[in-house]
Design a protein around this motif. Structure first.
Motif, PDB file in Angstrom:
ATOM      1  N   VAL A 171       0.844  -1.205   0.000  1.00 20.26           N
ATOM      2  CA  VAL A 171       0.000   0.000   0.000  1.00 20.26           C
ATOM      3  C   VAL A 171       0.877   1.252   0.000  1.00 20.26           C
ATOM      4  N   GLU A 172       1.901   1.267   0.826  1.00 22.94           N
ATOM      5  CA  GLU A 172       2.754   2.459   0.896  1.00 22.94           C
ATOM      6  C   GLU A 172       3.506   2.674  -0.420  1.00 22.94           C
ATOM      7  N   ALA A 173       3.959   1.579  -1.018  1.00 25.90           N
ATOM      8  CA  ALA A 173       4.713   1.704  -2.278  1.00 25.90           C
ATOM      9  C   ALA A 173       3.814   2.209  -3.404  1.00 25.90           C
ATOM     10  N   LEU A 174       2.588   1.707  -3.464  1.00 33.85           N
ATOM     11  CA  LEU A 174       1.701   2.129  -4.559  1.00 33.85           C
ATOM     12  C   LEU A 174       1.209   3.557  -4.349  1.00 33.85           C
ATOM     13  N   ARG A 175       1.004   3.917  -3.090  1.00 38.16           N
ATOM     14  CA  ARG A 175       0.608   5.314  -2.824  1.00 38.16           C
ATOM     15  C   ARG A 175       1.686   6.266  -3.334  1.00 38.16           C
ATOM     16  N   GLU A 176       2.951   5.839  -3.111  1.00 42.57           N
ATOM     17  CA  GLU A 176       4.088   6.651  -3.561  1.00 42.57           C
ATOM     18  C   GLU A 176       4.208   6.614  -5.088  1.00 42.57           C
ATOM     19  N   GLU A 177       3.940   5.452  -5.668  1.00 41.56           N
ATOM     20  CA  GLU A 177       4.120   5.278  -7.112  1.00 41.56           C
ATOM     21  C   GLU A 177       3.099   6.088  -7.915  1.00 41.56           C
ATOM     22  N   VAL A 178       1.852   6.118  -7.444  1.00 46.68           N
ATOM     23  CA  VAL A 178       0.784   6.805  -8.186  1.00 46.68           C
ATOM     24  C   VAL A 178       0.035   7.761  -7.239  1.00 46.68           C
ATOM     25  N   PRO A 179       0.699   8.873  -6.896  1.00 48.17           N
ATOM     26  CA  PRO A 179       0.131   9.744  -5.853  1.00 48.17           C
ATOM     27  C   PRO A 179      -1.224  10.350  -6.232  1.00 48.17           C
ATOM     28  N   LYS A 197      -6.875  -5.148  11.755  1.00 48.30           N
ATOM     29  CA  LYS A 197      -6.839  -3.963  12.635  1.00 48.30           C
ATOM     30  C   LYS A 197      -5.560  -3.165  12.417  1.00 48.30           C
ATOM     31  N   ARG A 198      -4.450  -3.888  12.253  1.00 44.11           N
ATOM     32  CA  ARG A 198      -3.181  -3.179  12.014  1.00 44.11           C
ATOM     33  C   ARG A 198      -3.217  -2.433  10.686  1.00 44.11           C
ATOM     34  N   MET A 199      -3.927  -2.976   9.715  1.00 44.56           N
ATOM     35  CA  MET A 199      -3.949  -2.348   8.377  1.00 44.56           C
ATOM     36  C   MET A 199      -4.823  -1.088   8.331  1.00 44.56           C
ATOM     37  N   LEU A 200      -5.748  -0.946   9.279  1.00 45.56           N
ATOM     38  CA  LEU A 200      -6.683   0.187   9.185  1.00 45.56           C
ATOM     39  C   LEU A 200      -5.967   1.534   9.117  1.00 45.56           C
ATOM     40  N   ALA A 205      -4.016   6.256   6.233  1.00 42.51           N
ATOM     41  CA  ALA A 205      -2.887   7.153   5.954  1.00 42.51           C
ATOM     42  C   ALA A 205      -2.634   7.259   4.450  1.00 42.51           C
ATOM     43  N   ALA A 206      -2.920   6.199   3.704  1.00 45.72           N
ATOM     44  CA  ALA A 206      -2.702   6.210   2.248  1.00 45.72           C
ATOM     45  C   ALA A 206      -3.942   6.736   1.514  1.00 45.72           C
ATOM     46  N   ASP A 207      -4.914   7.212   2.281  1.00 46.89           N
ATOM     47  CA  ASP A 207      -6.127   7.779   1.703  1.00 46.89           C
ATOM     48  C   ASP A 207      -6.837   6.758   0.789  1.00 46.89           C
ATOM     49  N   VAL A 208      -6.856   5.506   1.251  1.00 48.33           N
ATOM     50  CA  VAL A 208      -7.536   4.451   0.493  1.00 48.33           C
ATOM     51  C   VAL A 208      -9.042   4.679   0.584  1.00 48.33           C
ATOM     52  N   GLU A 209      -9.694   4.540  -0.566  1.00 48.97           N
ATOM     53  CA  GLU A 209     -11.106   4.914  -0.696  1.00 48.97           C
ATOM     54  C   GLU A 209     -12.044   3.877  -0.064  1.00 48.97           C
ATOM     55  N   LEU A 210     -11.696   2.600  -0.174  1.00 41.94           N
ATOM     56  CA  LEU A 210     -12.516   1.539   0.430  1.00 41.94           C
ATOM     57  C   LEU A 210     -11.688   0.266   0.522  1.00 41.94           C
ATOM     58  N   VAL A 211     -12.137  -0.637   1.403  1.00 42.68           N
ATOM     59  CA  VAL A 211     -11.467  -1.940   1.514  1.00 42.68           C
ATOM     60  C   VAL A 211     -12.513  -3.029   1.344  1.00 42.68           C
ATOM     61  N   GLU A 212     -12.218  -3.943   0.408  1.00 48.12           N
ATOM     62  CA  GLU A 212     -13.121  -5.048   0.145  1.00 48.12           C
ATOM     63  C   GLU A 212     -12.706  -6.267   0.957  1.00 48.12           C
ATOM     64  N   GLN A 213     -13.689  -6.870   1.580  1.00 47.18           N
ATOM     65  CA  GLN A 213     -13.601  -8.176   2.225  1.00 47.18           C
ATOM     66  C   GLN A 213     -12.284  -8.404   2.972  1.00 47.18           C
TER      67      GLN A 213
END
Ligand code: MG
Length: 344
Positions: A171-179, A197-200, A205-213
């Motif tokens: 997640v951190e790498a892709l956020r950086e790759e395609v800001p 819980k750790r991933m939340l 922080a990466a401004d992820v729009e939604l999380v599936e399943q």
């Protein structure tokens, strides 16, 4: 495989993805898809069966039950009768075969009426939400490359497959790759409760729009707890198999991912969509790896959804159908009578 039962005929083709496609459970490059036609009064309706092992189907089960379920299709106008007769023959399971047959009846009736399917279904001509493009699971550098190339082709929304021990780094790498891109993630039921819980915080922080399943399909209690902690909306996919699952998901998720092939067809998906709205749920319209025929059927409903995830045919090297118009992730409502696509 080809076959025929009454006015219903079918043919199975191996669809190949341009790149191996990986999620938490598997990686494949070849997908058997069965294309079904129904002929009545000189008109033909078409459907696609896109079986998924998670829902208990394979190319083999599709071939085994098609002759039995095809007998249920006796009149292209009688959709309720088709549903009742299919359910009487196979009360459980085989949703992609039921989907293919329901698709053929709906398109047959749309062609008989001379209108696009969305119009036959009484839907407003709403614009479709921009579809996400999937970054499949693989080595991190490969995922970075997929994301970079998708964005360079104009995709503004990416859905990232997760479900590894390296998900934070991905997640951190892709956020950086395609800001500039909107990011959605799909754990495909692979996280444990502590891992989720750790991933939340990582997702927020990466401004992820939604999380599936995030969690196992049956863990509604875990999802309900996670939802209370999460700033990112939770979308049910593997937890939703059938229209009747929708009400109890409302306590555990913010939204549902509706796929025609797992729900048993466009009419079942429309039922699920109305039921989801009645329970205050958001709606994603999703897909399997399937041809432009299956994607078109979903696209006819997609104006009603909050989010679209309809890139299944974009990932193919040998899509047997053409006629859908894409501008990167923006799919135009299919034009023409019926589903609005043609065999190549
Ligand atoms: Mg999913």
């Amino acid at each position: 495989m080809t076959g025929k039962e009454g006015d219903v005929a079918w043919e199975t083709l191996d669809l190949r993805t341009a790149q191996p496609f990986g999620i938490a459970r598997w990686t494949h490059s070849s997908y058997p898809r069965t294309f079904v036609t129904y002929a009545q009064d000189g008109l033909t309706g078409r459907g696609e069966a896109a079986p998924n092992a998670f829902y208990g189907e394979t190319g083999g089960t599709v071939g085994a039950v098609l002759p039995l379920l095809a007998e249920a299709l006796t009149d292209g106008w009688d959709w309720d009768g088709l549903h009742e007769r299919m359910t009487a023959r196979m009360p459980q399971g085989h949703p992609s075969v039921k989907c293919a047959l329901e698709m053929t009846a709906v398109e047959w009736a749309a062609r008989a009426a001379g209108v696009p399917a969305w119009r036959l279904l009484g839907l407003s001509p709403l614009p479709l939400p921009e579809s996400s493009y999937t970054v499949s699971l693989g080595p991190l550098e490969e995922m970075r490359r997929q994301a970079r190339e998708a964005v360079s082709r104009g995709h503004g929304v990416l859905k990232v497959k997760l479900g590894t021990g390296q998900d934070r780094q991905i997640v951190e790498a892709l956020r950086e790759e395609v800001p500039g891109a909107a990011l959605r993630v799909d754990a495909n039921a692979a996280w444990t409760r502590p891992q989720a819980k750790r991933m939340l915080d990582v997702l927020a922080a990466a401004d992820v729009e939604l999380v599936e399943q995030p969690l196992a399909a049956g863990d509604l209690e875990g999802h309900a707890e996670l939802r209370r902690l999460s700033r990112v909306p939770l979308v049910a996919d593997e937890s939703l198999h059938h229209v009747s699952d929708v009400p109890r998901l409302a306590a555990a998720f913010d939204a549902v991912n509706l796929k025609l092939a797992k729900l048993g067809g466009p009419l079942q998906a429309l039922c699920a969509l109305r039921l989801a709205r009645a329970h205050g749920l958001g709606v994603m319209l999703g897909c399997m790896i399937e041809s432009s025929l299956g994607i078109a059927a979903a696209a006819h409903l997609a104006g009603l959804a909050d989010w679209a995830d309809l890139d299944g045919a974009l990932l193919l090297a040998n899509d047997p159908f053409g006629g859908l118009e894409w501008a990167a992730g923006q799919l135009e409502r299919p034009r023409g009578v019926g589903w609005g696509v043609e065999r190549r």
